[in-house]
Write a protein that holds these residues in place. Structure first.
Motif, PDB file in Angstrom:
ATOM      1  N   LEU A  95       3.717 -10.547  -8.884  1.00  0.00           N
ATOM      2  CA  LEU A  95       4.949  -9.764  -8.901  1.00  0.00           C
ATOM      3  C   LEU A  95       4.657  -8.272  -8.752  1.00  0.00           C
ATOM      4  CD1 LEU A  95       6.986 -11.579 -11.707  1.00  0.00           C
ATOM      5  CD2 LEU A  95       7.355 -11.674  -9.232  1.00  0.00           C
ATOM      6  N   THR A  96       3.446  -7.966  -8.336  1.00  0.00           N
ATOM      7  CA  THR A  96       3.032  -6.581  -8.061  1.00  0.00           C
ATOM      8  C   THR A  96       2.514  -6.539  -6.633  1.00  0.00           C
ATOM      9  OG1 THR A  96       2.320  -6.388 -10.373  1.00  0.00           O
ATOM     10  CG2 THR A  96       1.605  -4.669  -8.868  1.00  0.00           C
ATOM     11  N   PRO A  97       2.949  -5.579  -5.821  1.00  0.00           N
ATOM     12  CA  PRO A  97       2.521  -5.541  -4.410  1.00  0.00           C
ATOM     13  C   PRO A  97       1.089  -5.061  -4.234  1.00  0.00           C
ATOM     14  CG  PRO A  97       3.934  -3.665  -4.889  1.00  0.00           C
ATOM     15  CD  PRO A  97       3.935  -4.519  -6.126  1.00  0.00           C
ATOM     16  N   VAL A  98       0.165  -5.809  -4.800  1.00  0.00           N
ATOM     17  CA  VAL A  98      -1.250  -5.477  -4.665  1.00  0.00           C
ATOM     18  C   VAL A  98      -1.750  -5.871  -3.283  1.00  0.00           C
ATOM     19  CG1 VAL A  98      -3.576  -5.967  -5.527  1.00  0.00           C
ATOM     20  CG2 VAL A  98      -1.673  -5.729  -7.138  1.00  0.00           C
ATOM     21  N   ILE A  99      -1.414  -7.084  -2.866  1.00  0.00           N
ATOM     22  CA  ILE A  99      -1.924  -7.642  -1.616  1.00  0.00           C
ATOM     23  C   ILE A  99      -0.907  -7.529  -0.491  1.00  0.00           C
ATOM     24  CG2 ILE A  99      -2.757  -9.755  -0.516  1.00  0.00           C
ATOM     25  CD1 ILE A  99      -3.745 -10.648  -3.295  1.00  0.00           C
ATOM     26  N   TYR A 100       0.338  -7.774  -0.782  1.00  0.00           N
ATOM     27  CA  TYR A 100       1.374  -7.853   0.255  1.00  0.00           C
ATOM     28  C   TYR A 100       2.207  -6.566   0.304  1.00  0.00           C
ATOM     29  CZ  TYR A 100       4.079  -8.966  -3.945  1.00  0.00           C
ATOM     30  OH  TYR A 100       4.637  -8.929  -5.199  1.00  0.00           O
ATOM     31  N   PRO A 101       2.822  -6.281   1.435  1.00  0.00           N
ATOM     32  CA  PRO A 101       3.748  -5.151   1.521  1.00  0.00           C
ATOM     33  C   PRO A 101       5.136  -5.552   1.032  1.00  0.00           C
ATOM     34  CG  PRO A 101       3.487  -6.149   3.673  1.00  0.00           C
ATOM     35  CD  PRO A 101       2.547  -6.879   2.753  1.00  0.00           C
ATOM     36  N   MET A 102       5.875  -4.608   0.495  1.00  0.00           N
ATOM     37  CA  MET A 102       7.221  -4.881   0.007  1.00  0.00           C
ATOM     38  C   MET A 102       8.148  -5.353   1.128  1.00  0.00           C
ATOM     39  SD  MET A 102       7.389  -4.273  -3.316  1.00  0.00           S
ATOM     40  CE  MET A 102       9.083  -3.833  -3.705  1.00  0.00           C
ATOM     41  N   SER A 103       7.841  -4.959   2.354  1.00  0.00           N
ATOM     42  CA  SER A 103       8.723  -5.252   3.487  1.00  0.00           C
ATOM     43  C   SER A 103       8.847  -6.742   3.790  1.00  0.00           C
ATOM     44  CB  SER A 103       8.233  -4.518   4.731  1.00  0.00           C
ATOM     45  OG  SER A 103       6.892  -4.899   5.043  1.00  0.00           O
ATOM     46  N   ILE A 104       7.885  -7.556   3.349  1.00  0.00           N
ATOM     47  CA  ILE A 104       7.948  -8.988   3.672  1.00  0.00           C
ATOM     48  C   ILE A 104       8.785  -9.760   2.667  1.00  0.00           C
ATOM     49  CG2 ILE A 104       5.629  -8.835   4.672  1.00  0.00           C
ATOM     50  CD1 ILE A 104       4.671 -10.555   2.249  1.00  0.00           C
ATOM     51  N   LEU A 105       9.193  -9.111   1.582  1.00  0.00           N
ATOM     52  CA  LEU A 105       9.910  -9.810   0.523  1.00  0.00           C
ATOM     53  C   LEU A 105      11.392  -9.933   0.851  1.00  0.00           C
ATOM     54  CD1 LEU A 105       8.366  -8.081  -2.636  1.00  0.00           C
ATOM     55  CD2 LEU A 105       7.647 -10.224  -1.565  1.00  0.00           C
ATOM     56  N   PRO A 106      11.995 -11.075   0.507  1.00  0.00           N
ATOM     57  CA  PRO A 106      13.454 -11.168   0.601  1.00  0.00           C
ATOM     58  C   PRO A 106      14.094 -10.223  -0.419  1.00  0.00           C
ATOM     59  CG  PRO A 106      12.540 -13.112  -0.476  1.00  0.00           C
ATOM     60  CD  PRO A 106      11.375 -12.320   0.055  1.00  0.00           C
ATOM     61  N   GLU A 107      15.335  -9.867  -0.191  1.00  0.00           N
ATOM     62  CA  GLU A 107      15.987  -8.845  -1.010  1.00  0.00           C
ATOM     63  C   GLU A 107      16.001  -9.201  -2.492  1.00  0.00           C
ATOM     64  OE1 GLU A 107      20.274  -6.460  -1.277  1.00  0.00           O
ATOM     65  OE2 GLU A 107      19.867  -7.878   0.355  1.00  0.00           O
TER      66      GLU A 107
END
Length: 258
Positions: A184-196
């Motif tokens: 639940l922390t954007p360590v690996i992934y970018p925030m842009s790939i998450l659904p709203e």
């Protein structure tokens, strides 16, 4: 307040000794010793960069730097709070023999982890220079997010140390919690790939705000916004107040539960 300050000054040499003991204990009989504080995040960065940059094709420039910056913040929180959680229990024999302000043991765990944090930050700078990532003037603002993550971890660590003395199961449950928190922390992934809907949940995580602030000053040449600084400050104050309150209420019973 003056009594607490005088007490802290009186026991500061002990705090220094505890910090050195924690560092020496962690790297005892290790050939490379404290160099592992730099090598560990670098090795993990290489492995995760290869896996995630090829498997998920994240469109992030300088993904290794993005990944290492996330690791730096989250790994510090994990290490600091996990070690602080057992600070009172591990020092039970000393607490039973002489009077020592019990918060000193928690502080020593947080401060020793902070030394590792600085070493990991050095590794991040080396990686940025090696990849020719431009270092902007905003790097000078990096103490702001680092200050917030250290004192946020201190508040959580004090709270965990106080309640773990009585409820030992927390030591096992917390490892599960930290694993969930990492996703639940954007360590690996970018925030842009998450659904709203998921993005809103991730933004509720206090570490997310601090991590984004850290990346802004290190990579994005962006000064932290007033709103993000105020939000982090409120979160730190709330967690510190809760931790200190619980610790103060329970510290007289520690000797009975150790």
């Amino acid at each position: 307040m003056s009594t607490y300050i005088q007490n802290f000054i009186k026991f500061r040499p002990l705090l220094n000794e505890l910090i050195m003991r924690d560092i020496k204990t962690k790297y005892r009989k290790s050939i490379l010793g404290v160099f592992w504080t730099i090598l560990n995040p670098l090795f993990m960065m290489v492995v995760l960069s290869v896996v995630f940059s090829n498997l998920f094709k994240f469109d992030i420039e300088y993904f290794p730097v993005y990944l290492l910056s996330g690791q730096l913040i989250f790994n510090f929180y994990n290490e600091a709070t996990t070690s602080a959680m057992g600070a009172i229990i591990d020092n039970g024999p000393l607490i039973k023999k002489i009077y020592v302000p019990k918060y000193v043991f928690v502080l020593s765990r947080i401060f020793s982890s902070s030394i590792n944090l600085l070493a990991s930050f050095t590794a991040l700078i080396f990686v940025m220079l090696a990849m020719r990532v431009e270092l902007h003037y905003t790097v000078l603002l990096v103490p702001i997010p680092l200050f917030f993550i250290v004192f946020f971890s201190l508040g959580v660590g004090i709270l965990l140390a106080a309640i773990t003395v009585k409820f030992r199961d927390i030591m096992h449950l917390y490892s599960v919690f930290v694993t969930a928190l990492m996703y639940l922390t954007p360590v690996i992934y970018p925030m842009s790939i998450l659904p709203e809907w998921l993005e809103k949940i991730v933004l509720l995580n206090p570490i997310t705000n601090i991590l984004m602030m850290f990346r802004d000053v290190m990579m994005n040449n962006t000064v932290p916004s007033v709103s993000s600084i105020l939000l982090a400050a409120v979160e730190v104050v709330v967690v510190m107040a809760a931790g200190l309150y619980v610790f103060y209420k329970r510290q007289d019973t520690f000797i009975l539960d150790i």
